[in-house]
Design a protein around this motif. Structure first.
Motif, PDB file in Angstrom:
ATOM      1  N   GLU A  23       0.749  -1.060  -0.036  1.00  0.00           N
ATOM      2  CA  GLU A  23      -0.153   0.040  -0.202  1.00  0.00           C
ATOM      3  C   GLU A  23       1.019   1.344  -0.139  1.00  0.00           C
ATOM      4  N   ALA A  24       1.983   1.133   0.793  1.00  0.00           N
ATOM      5  CA  ALA A  24       2.986   2.399   0.781  1.00  0.00           C
ATOM      6  C   ALA A  24       3.446   2.633  -0.387  1.00  0.00           C
ATOM      7  N   ALA A  69       2.521   1.872  -3.370  1.00  0.00           N
ATOM      8  CA  ALA A  69       1.354   2.450  -4.297  1.00  0.00           C
ATOM      9  C   ALA A  69       1.060   3.924  -4.115  1.00  0.00           C
ATOM     10  N   GLU A  70       1.402   4.348  -2.801  1.00  0.00           N
ATOM     11  CA  GLU A  70       1.058   5.554  -2.521  1.00  0.00           C
ATOM     12  C   GLU A  70       2.436   6.418  -2.850  1.00  0.00           C
ATOM     13  N   LEU A  71       3.564   5.977  -2.595  1.00  0.00           N
ATOM     14  CA  LEU A  71       4.786   6.520  -3.134  1.00  0.00           C
ATOM     15  C   LEU A  71       4.900   6.831  -4.483  1.00  0.00           C
ATOM     16  N   ARG A  94       2.837   7.603  -6.438  1.00  0.00           N
ATOM     17  CA  ARG A  94       2.043   8.818  -6.974  1.00  0.00           C
ATOM     18  C   ARG A  94       2.596  10.313  -6.555  1.00  0.00           C
ATOM     19  N   ALA A  95       4.079   9.753  -5.831  1.00  0.00           N
ATOM     20  CA  ALA A  95       4.749  10.995  -5.482  1.00  0.00           C
ATOM     21  C   ALA A  95       5.665  11.406  -6.836  1.00  0.00           C
TER      22      ALA A  95
END
Length: 243
Positions: free
Chosen positions: A130-131, A133-135, A137-138
């Protein structure tokens, strides 16, 4: 690319290829025995990374010494030293530190490219996936899943020499930050002949030249009022935890 990857007191020596440097590095007989039947490319890689280790030892005032494996474990370091080796396409490095200041060192390097299909499920926990996937988007062009893998490789290199225990990819939980730092939570506990292994490790990562590189060091216990690299690392750790 080297600045800040490891704390003061840990010597990091890098080489971005073999380019003839290995020709001037003489292997000890015990090292030669390890690569008696390998192809020339592997010989150059093996020799260059030990040349990096020799230079790190020299900077610490130590004479060159053979680095040989015991079974499938990493190299056995000379008494009074701890260290870690890594190599990948286009990169070789050794990190060495005095055992009086540091208990363990771990470094690793990987190509800055996504993990092969399906490998992420064997390497990343659900929280890490999950992390990542979020990163993703950075606005930081880094192969975050490969970076988690890289961190876990470095963590193992610090963990195993002290504990003698296996550590699977899913046994460690890594948290990456875009500022070039990371934490890794591992099973803490007793270490034969020494203080417990810390449950939380902190380290640094860097990206550049198509590579991901990570480094961490476990400081040795420092007597109250003590000074030196280990004390500085402990103080930095305390400051990071307080922040």
């Amino acid at each position: 690319m080297t600045a800040g990857l490891l704390p003061a007191g840990v010597i990091l020596v890098e080489s971005f290829g073999d380019t003839g440097d290995a020709a001037g590095i003489r292997l000890f007989p015990a090292e030669e025995a390890l690569i008696a039947d390998v192809v020339e490319e592997r010989r150059r890689e093996f020799t260059t990374v030990r040349g990096c280790a020799r230079e790190a030892m020299r900077q610490l005032g130590r004479e060159p010494a053979p680095l040989v494996r015991q079974g499938r474990d990493g190299p056995v370091w000379p008494e009074g030293l701890v260290g870690s080796l890594t190599h990948c396409v286009g990169y070789r490095a050794a990190a060495v530190a005095p055992a009086g200041a540091f208990r363990a060192v771990g470094i690793d390097a990987e190509p800055d490219a996504p993990l092969p299909y399906g490998l992420d499920r064997r390497v990343l926990t659900a929280g890490e996936a999950e992390a990542v996937a979020e990163l993703g988007r950075a606005e930081v062009p880094v192969a975050w899943d490969r970076l988690v893998f890289c961190v876990k490789e470095a963590v193992y290199k610090a963990w195993h020499p002290l504990t003698g225990l296996p550590l699977g990819f899913l046994d460690a939980e890594v948290a990456l930050s875009v500022d070039g730092t990371f934490t890794a939570r591992v099973p803490g506990g007793p270490v034969p002949g020494g203080p417990p292994f810390p449950e939380l490790l902190r380290g640094t990562w860097a990206a550049g030249r198509g590579l991901l590189r990570v480094g961490l060091a476990v400081p040795a216990p420092v007597p109250e009022g003590g000074t030196g690299p280990g004390a500085a690392a402990v103080q930095a750790e305390a400051g990071a935890a307080a922040g």
